[in-house]
Design an enzyme around this catalytic site. Structure first.
Site, short mmCIF file in Angstrom:
data_model
loop_
_atom_site.label_atom_id
_atom_site.label_comp_id
_atom_site.label_asym_id
_atom_site.label_seq_id
_atom_site.Cartn_x
_atom_site.Cartn_y
_atom_site.Cartn_z
N HIS A 144 54.19 39.98 43.35
CA HIS A 144 52.98 39.25 43.91
C HIS A 144 53.48 37.66 43.82
CE1 HIS A 144 49.64 42.10 42.89
NE2 HIS A 144 50.71 42.77 42.21
N ASP B 6 53.01 29.42 46.64
CA ASP B 6 51.97 30.54 46.12
C ASP B 6 52.47 31.75 46.84
OD1 ASP B 6 49.81 31.63 44.76
OD2 ASP B 6 48.66 29.99 44.99
C1 GDG Z 1 49.16 35.85 41.53
C2 GDG Z 1 50.11 35.14 42.57
C3 GDG Z 1 48.86 36.10 44.50
C4 GDG Z 1 40.45 31.80 39.04
N1 GDG Z 1 39.80 30.77 38.18
C5 GDG Z 1 38.86 31.67 37.96
C6 GDG Z 1 38.95 32.72 38.28
N2 GDG Z 1 40.16 33.02 39.14
C7 GDG Z 1 40.44 34.17 39.97
C8 GDG Z 1 40.25 33.97 41.49
C9 GDG Z 1 41.10 35.09 42.16
C10 GDG Z 1 42.31 34.75 40.85
O1 GDG Z 1 41.68 34.41 39.69
C11 GDG Z 1 43.57 33.91 41.32
O2 GDG Z 1 44.21 34.43 42.24
P1 GDG Z 1 45.21 33.85 42.98
O3 GDG Z 1 45.80 34.89 44.11
O4 GDG Z 1 44.64 32.62 43.52
O5 GDG Z 1 46.31 33.40 42.14
P2 GDG Z 1 47.39 33.81 41.10
O6 GDG Z 1 46.45 34.00 39.47
O7 GDG Z 1 48.58 32.97 40.47
O8 GDG Z 1 48.08 35.48 41.02
C12 GDG Z 1 49.11 34.88 43.74
C13 GDG Z 1 48.13 37.17 43.23
O9 GDG Z 1 48.80 37.12 42.01
C14 GDG Z 1 47.79 38.57 43.82
O10 GDG Z 1 49.05 39.07 44.34
O11 GDG Z 1 47.90 35.86 45.43
O12 GDG Z 1 49.89 34.04 44.84
O13 GDG Z 1 50.25 33.64 42.03
O14 GDG Z 1 40.70 36.16 42.17
O15 GDG Z 1 38.92 34.23 41.80
N3 GDG Z 1 38.10 33.75 38.05
C15 GDG Z 1 37.06 33.74 37.12
N4 GDG Z 1 37.14 32.56 36.70
C16 GDG Z 1 37.83 31.44 36.87
O16 GDG Z 1 37.63 30.27 36.26
N5 GDG Z 1 36.40 34.58 36.97
#
Ligand code: GDG
Length: 465
Positions: free
Chosen positions: A159, A367
């Site tokens: 990921h 990322d």
């Molecule tokens: C890893 C990789 C890759 C965020 N703040 C809150 C919240 N979130 C949710 C968002 C989104 C998820 O968390 C974050 O996903 P991301 O993709 O932006 O980042 P990572 O957590 O670092 O994920 C990344 C991912 O895996 C999937 O393969 O895209 O590059 O680092 O869904 O909405 N959700 C809630 N409250 C928050 O305050 N409920």
């Protein structure tokens, strides 16, 4: 039809609404054939395991899917999870060698916990199960399973980014780690750039030979490698946006900020997300484009993450001070430039917040993909959409070319792009959003999981041995 077995460090109960897109997608794939999801329970338990078998595996049924979890003891949590996974692999794979703590005890613990996972999982496997392992916590899992005689088809999805060869080579265990990836039949990465990095590494360090269009042969095994950019569940997200709480949130935010233009950041509080640079860019925006005074408001949600790792505590202090300074220097009695929220916001409230925002700032320094960028696009009103300012160093930039792409290290350049986003004419916003939404819809999380599983089913399994 083979049963699907998903393995990840943490599992999410797919029945819970808060589980999010990945859990929903995996649940769907798991339910198609009946399945097993195996991982750490999230609990730390220090009682010694005297069973010698698998009695410490907790099994729970969720329809035709079985959730199987094990607990970790405190030492494993400290060394495998905090130490190696999040104190070595996470920073190195995000190009942050300066933040890595290369303590050899961590690598030993990482291997030990992967062996524990393999032993416990092995006892639950059937001969024709297809196994799909997720993320950097479990890179050597297939090698451990193979060493125990597992002949199943096994795929791996990373990921996070795959760093360039010379960064990877700084990792003391790089050779062992990369060799162990060859125990998989298929390795999926987020982007073409990641595939290039992996290919260059194995060609230069292990004299790998290319086999066909997507095969690599090294260490006496052949694996298939490809870019499988992860997507979101657009329908699930739209349903959340249209549910009562989603709509209420939207109306509340629009009323509260009717005289302002909202900019939004939603991230885990993580140094890969470029949060200090983003606040600097917003400050630069206020300094250079004074028409934004009393108007532009940045809401930055930074959900708490990995507070037990030192680098995260430093970042927290830095953000507190930067946000405090900007509000002190620019704030008015009736206008706070930055609303910084270091708490988790309920998932069902996010779509309304996205929709009420004129601009989203998704500006990580590095990322794997970044799902917030895709969620923001899915949540917009197509007739009057907000604009996405996106780092060129997010994996999502490979797919989302119609966003305003920025280099987050370039503070002035980012400020300029934010101003452009804030002042972009409706017609251009609609045109860009239309193209972005189409791609986010086409390449959603179901597309991602079925592409990966189809490719895995298609591997000439065993040919590599
Ligand atoms: C890893 C990789 C890759 C965020 N703040 C809150 C919240 N979130 C949710 C968002 C989104 C998820 O968390 C974050 O996903 P991301 O993709 O932006 O980042 P990572 O957590 O670092 O994920 C990344 C991912 O895996 C999937 O393969 O895209 O590059 O680092 O869904 O909405 N959700 C809630 N409250 C928050 O305050 N409920």
């Amino acid at each position: 039809m083979s049963r699907l077995v998903v393995v990840s460090n943490r599992i999410a109960d797919p029945r819970k609404a808060a589980a999010g897109g990945l859990a929903v997608a995996l649940k769907e794939s798991l339910q198609r054939t009946g399945g097993l999801w195996f991982g750490w329970s999230g609990k730390i338990r220090d009682a010694p395991d005297t069973s010698g078998g698998q009695s410490d595996v907790q099994l729970q049924a969720s329809g035709n899917v079985t959730l199987a979890t094990i607990d970790l003891n405190q030492q494993d949590y400290d060394t495998y999870y905090l130490g190696y996974a999040n104190g070595v692999l996470w920073p190195v794979f995000h190009y942050r060698l300066d933040l890595a703590n290369f303590d050899t005890h961590f690598a030993t613990a990482y291997r030990r916990v992967n062996q524990l996972f393999a032993r416990r999982l092995m006892a639950l496997l059937r001969p024709d199960d297809v196994i799909w392992v997720h993320d950097y916590h479990l890179i050597p899992l297939a090698a451990e399973l193979r060493a125990m005689g597992c002949g199943n088809r096994i795929g791996f999805f990373l990921h996070i980014p795959m760093p360039p060869p010379l960064i990877m080579a700084a990792l003391p265990e790089h050779e062992w780690l990369m060799r162990s990836l060859f125990a998989y039949d298929l390795v999926g990465l987020q982007t073409e750039i990641d595939v290039t990095h992996f290919t260059h590494y194995v060609e230069s360090e292990a004299h790998a030979q290319r086999v066909g269009t997507d095969g690599l042969r090294a260490f006496n095994r052949t694996l298939r490698i490809g870019a499988y950019p992860i997507g979101i569940d657009v329908d699930e997200f739209t349903a959340l946006a249209n549910a009562k709480e989603g709509r209420d949130m939207f109306v509340r935010m629009r009323e509260e900020y009717s005289r302002r233009r909202l900019l939004l950041g939603v991230d885990r509080l993580d140094y890969s997300k470029g949060l200090p640079q983003r606040v600097h860019a917003f400050r630069e925006l206020l300094a250079h484009y004074p028409e934004n005074h009393n108007s532009a408001t940045l809401i930055q949600i930074a959900s708490p993450s990995r507070g037990d790792v030192g680098a995260y505590e430093d970042l927290r202090r830095q953000m507190d001070s930067l946000c405090g300074a900007i509000n002190g220097d620019y704030g008015e009695l009736d206008w706070m430039p930055v609303r910084y929220i270091h708490r988790n916001v309920a998932r069902r409230r996010l779509p309304g917040l996205y929709r009420a925002s004129r601009v989203a700032l998704v500006t990580p320094l590095r990322d794997g993909m970044n799902l917030v960028a895709k969620e923001f696009i899915a949540a917009q009103d197509p007739a009057d959409p907000g604009m996405l300012v996106l780092s060129r160093f997010a994996g999502a930039a490979e797919q989302l070319k119609e966003a305003l792409l920025v280099n987050p290290y370039d503070i002035q350049g980012t400020a300029h792009a934010i101003q452009k986003a804030l002042t972009m004419p409706l017609e251009e916003r609609v045109r860009r959003h239309d193209a972005l939404l189409r791609r986010v819809r086409e390449q959603d999380v179901h597309w991602w999981s079925s592409r990966f599983l189809d490719a895995l089913a298609d591997t000439s399994h065993g040919a590599g041995d």
